[in-house]
Every structure is written in structure tokens, then in C-alpha cells.
Design an enzyme around this catalytic site. Structure first.
Site, PDB file in Angstrom:
ATOM      1  N   HIS A  84       1.178  -1.162   0.343  1.00 42.83           N
ATOM      2  CA  HIS A  84       0.046   0.121   0.033  1.00 42.83           C
ATOM      3  C   HIS A  84       1.147   1.362  -0.519  1.00 42.83           C
ATOM      4  CE1 HIS A  84       1.213  -0.085   4.310  1.00 42.83           C
ATOM      5  NE2 HIS A  84       0.492   0.160   4.301  1.00 42.83           N
ATOM      6  N   HIS A  95       0.956   4.333   1.602  1.00 47.57           N
ATOM      7  CA  HIS A  95       1.434   4.833   2.874  1.00 47.57           C
ATOM      8  C   HIS A  95       3.158   5.190   2.885  1.00 47.57           C
ATOM      9  CE1 HIS A  95      -1.877   4.143   5.769  1.00 47.57           C
ATOM     10  NE2 HIS A  95      -1.759   5.296   5.181  1.00 47.57           N
ATOM     11  N   ASP A 122       5.504   4.859   5.325  1.00 48.32           N
ATOM     12  CA  ASP A 122       6.416   3.758   5.687  1.00 48.32           C
ATOM     13  C   ASP A 122       6.840   2.213   5.852  1.00 48.32           C
ATOM     14  OD1 ASP A 122       3.665   3.706   6.820  1.00 48.32           O
ATOM     15  OD2 ASP A 122       4.199   2.025   8.381  1.00 48.32           O
ATOM     16  N   HIS A 123       5.982   2.087   3.688  1.00 53.49           N
ATOM     17  CA  HIS A 123       6.024   1.338   3.186  1.00 53.49           C
ATOM     18  C   HIS A 123       6.499   1.132   2.222  1.00 53.49           C
ATOM     19  CE1 HIS A 123       3.183  -1.114   5.925  1.00 53.49           C
ATOM     20  NE2 HIS A 123       3.037  -0.290   6.017  1.00 53.49           N
ATOM     21  N   HIS A 127      -7.821  -0.768   5.061  1.00 52.56           N
ATOM     22  CA  HIS A 127      -6.268   0.230   5.920  1.00 52.56           C
ATOM     23  C   HIS A 127      -6.180   1.550   5.093  1.00 52.56           C
ATOM     24  CE1 HIS A 127      -2.419   1.143   7.729  1.00 52.56           C
ATOM     25  NE2 HIS A 127      -1.984   0.843   6.682  1.00 52.56           N
ATOM     26  N   ASP A 172      -0.208  -3.473   6.549  1.00 55.81           N
ATOM     27  CA  ASP A 172      -1.323  -3.086   7.239  1.00 55.81           C
ATOM     28  C   ASP A 172      -2.615  -3.488   7.119  1.00 55.81           C
ATOM     29  OD1 ASP A 172       1.498  -2.339   8.046  1.00 55.81           O
ATOM     30  OD2 ASP A 172       0.625   0.145   7.467  1.00 55.81           O
ATOM     31  N   HIS A 180       4.044  -4.739  10.517  1.00 56.78           N
ATOM     32  CA  HIS A 180       5.475  -3.826  12.184  1.00 56.78           C
ATOM     33  C   HIS A 180       5.000  -5.219  12.837  1.00 56.78           C
ATOM     34  CE1 HIS A 180       4.369   0.167  10.932  1.00 56.78           C
ATOM     35  NE2 HIS A 180       2.918  -0.098   9.845  1.00 56.78           N
TER      36      HIS A 180
HETATM   37 FE    FE Z   1       2.133   0.957   8.494  1.00 55.30          FE
HETATM   38 ZN    ZN Z   2       0.070   1.609   6.600  1.00 58.18          ZN
END
Ligand code: FE
Ligand code: ZN
Length: 254
Positions: free
Chosen positions: A57, A59, A61-62, A115, A132, A170
Site C-alpha cells: 500500500h 503509506h 512507512d512502506h 486500511h 498493514d 509491523h
Molecule cells: Fe504501516
Molecule cells: Zn499503513
């Protein structure tokens, strides 16, 4: 076909990226690189050359390592085709209707929105990268979807075989398990798993991968039919989506 080698790469404070190496085909993918440096160190340590970057996805942090890794390795970026505008550097968009192969393997892409609206999972043989959406004993927050959408997405993952290994985005397992125990303190599988998770975290070890079978036994978000959970929530007569929604709501402020 030789089995894939999968290496976990801790990133940022609690993210995991994963290297997926096919020695026979000479291919190596990274799933959800939050940042480039730890991924580059892990590649160098194993002597692997990156060929693909996969995103579950959009985001940051990915996807934060996408552009730097693409620049260094000329790797192909593969992500949700329905979110091309939000995946940095995307080359190839995939969804359930566009089969994608890695070496000689067909990789199953599952569309699991909620998400984010275009979140996908990649399933390589018996290894599922769930981003996530599904965490060990938890699930992602509903940023771009409804409880019903997330329950449908999780139900899709639950149709994978119990032996499927679950690699999530995570290290949230300890906190997720503490929340799970508030709902199902008498679930023996959950209590046993928490013992193992606490020991692993105390030793600084990851709790990933999990398996679908273990998630079905211990993850409350996959268990809205559990009488103990329903009693804890005062929702004995409710539908699964309503029970799921109430758990997600409570977890948001846990
Ligand atoms: Fe994440
Ligand atoms: Zn995420």
C-alpha cells in the site's frame, strides 16, 4: 522449484521489510521498504542483488525506500494498480485480475482494502505478505474503508491454508496480544501464544512470521463469532461485522 529464502529486515522503529530471494532464478524482491539503508545492508550481507520492489500500500512507512532503491539497483517497482498515483516510482500495477509471476512462480495478488482503499497482499507459495491489513493478533486501522470492507478483506485472507506463513508490516504483536487478552482471557491458545511472544520480545527477537492457523486461533479480529468475545462486548446477538467494528473501535483507543 527451490524454496524461496525470506529475510526479515527491521526498519524505522517497528516496521518490517522482507527480502524474498529466488536463488534459482537470480531474483530478489523487497516487500515494503520503509527506508533504503537497512535494506541495502541486508542485501550486501547476503550477497543478493535487488531486482524487484513490492508495495502492499502507499503509506510512506512502506514505500519510503522505493526511489533510492530503484535508483541504485534499477529494480522494478510493483504495487497496487488501483493506486498508481500514490506509489512512488511504480512501474507495474497489479490486482487480482492481473496475474504476476516472479521467476517461474505465479504470485497470488489479493485485494484487501480498508486500511487503504487499494491495499493488496502478495502470496508466494505458502508465504503471505499482508502489509498493514493483517497483523499478528491484530489488524490495521480503517483509514480508507469501513468495518465491513475490512471484515471482507480479512475473510479473504482466512481462506488461505492454515500453514500459510504470515509476514506483516509491523512488530505490534505484544500490544495486540494484550488487547486480545482483554476480550478472550480464557482462550488457551492466546494465553500460550502471549507467553511465547513476551519471551521473544524480552530477548529482542521478532514475533514474525505467524501462520494463518495460529491467527485464526488467537487473533480476535478473525474471531467475531467467539462466544467469549461476544460476551465481553455485550454483543451476543450481533452480526460478525458489528462485533468486528466494535473490537476495531475499542482497539483504536487501547
Ligand atoms: Fe504501516
Ligand atoms: Zn499503513
Amino acid at each position: 522449484m527451490t524454496p524461496l529464502e525470506i529475510e526479515l529486515v527491521p526498519c524505522l522503529s517497528d516496521n518490517y521489510a522482507y527480502l524474498v530471494h529466488d536463488a534459482e532464478a537470480g531474483l530478489c524482491a523487497v516487500v515494503d521498504p520503509s527506508e533504503a539503508p537497512p535494506v541495502k545492508r541486508a542485501l550486501a550481507a547476503r550477497g543478493w542483488t535487488l531486482t524487484h520492489i513490492l508495495n502492499t500500500h502507499h503509506h510512506p512507512d512502506h514505500t519510503g525506500g522505493n526511489l533510492a532503491l530503484k535508483q541504485d539497483f534499477s529494480a522494478e517497482i510493483v504495487g497496487p494498480g488501483k493506486d498508481r498515483d500514490r506509489i512512488p516510482g511504480i512501474d507495474t500495477g497489479v490486482d487480482e485480475s492481473t496475474p504476476w509471476t516472479f521467476g517461474g512462480r505465479t504470485v497470488t495478488v489479493l485485494e484487501i482494502p480498508a486500511h487503504t482503499r487499494s491495499h493488496i497482499a502478495f502470496v508466494f507459495d505458502d508465504a503471505a505478505f499482508t502489509g498493514d491489513t493483517l497483523f499478528a493478533m491484530g489488524c490495521g486501522r480503517l483509514f480508507e474503508g469501513t468495518p465491513e470492507m475490512m471484515w471482507t478483506s480479512l475473510s479473504k485472507l482466512m481462506r488461505l491454508p492454515d500453514a500459510t506463513r504470515v509476514y506483516c508490516g509491523h512488530e505490534y504483536t505484544l500490544n495486540n496480544g494484550r488487547f486480545a487478552l482483554t476480550l478472550e482471557p480464557a482462550n488457551a491458545a492466546l494465553v500460550a501464544r502471549m507467553g511465547a511472544v513476551e519471551a521473544a520480545r524480552a530477548a529482542g527477537a521478532p514475533t514474525i512470521p505467524s501462520t494463518m492457523g495460529l491467527e485464526k486461533q488467537t487473533n480476535p479480529f478473525l474471531r467475531p463469532a467467539s462466544p467469549e468475545i461476544r460476551r465481553a462486548l455485550g454483543l451476543e446477538g450481533a452480526g460478525d461485522v458489528e462485533v468486528f467494528a466494535e473490537m476495531r473501535r475499542r482497539k483504536d483507543s487501547f
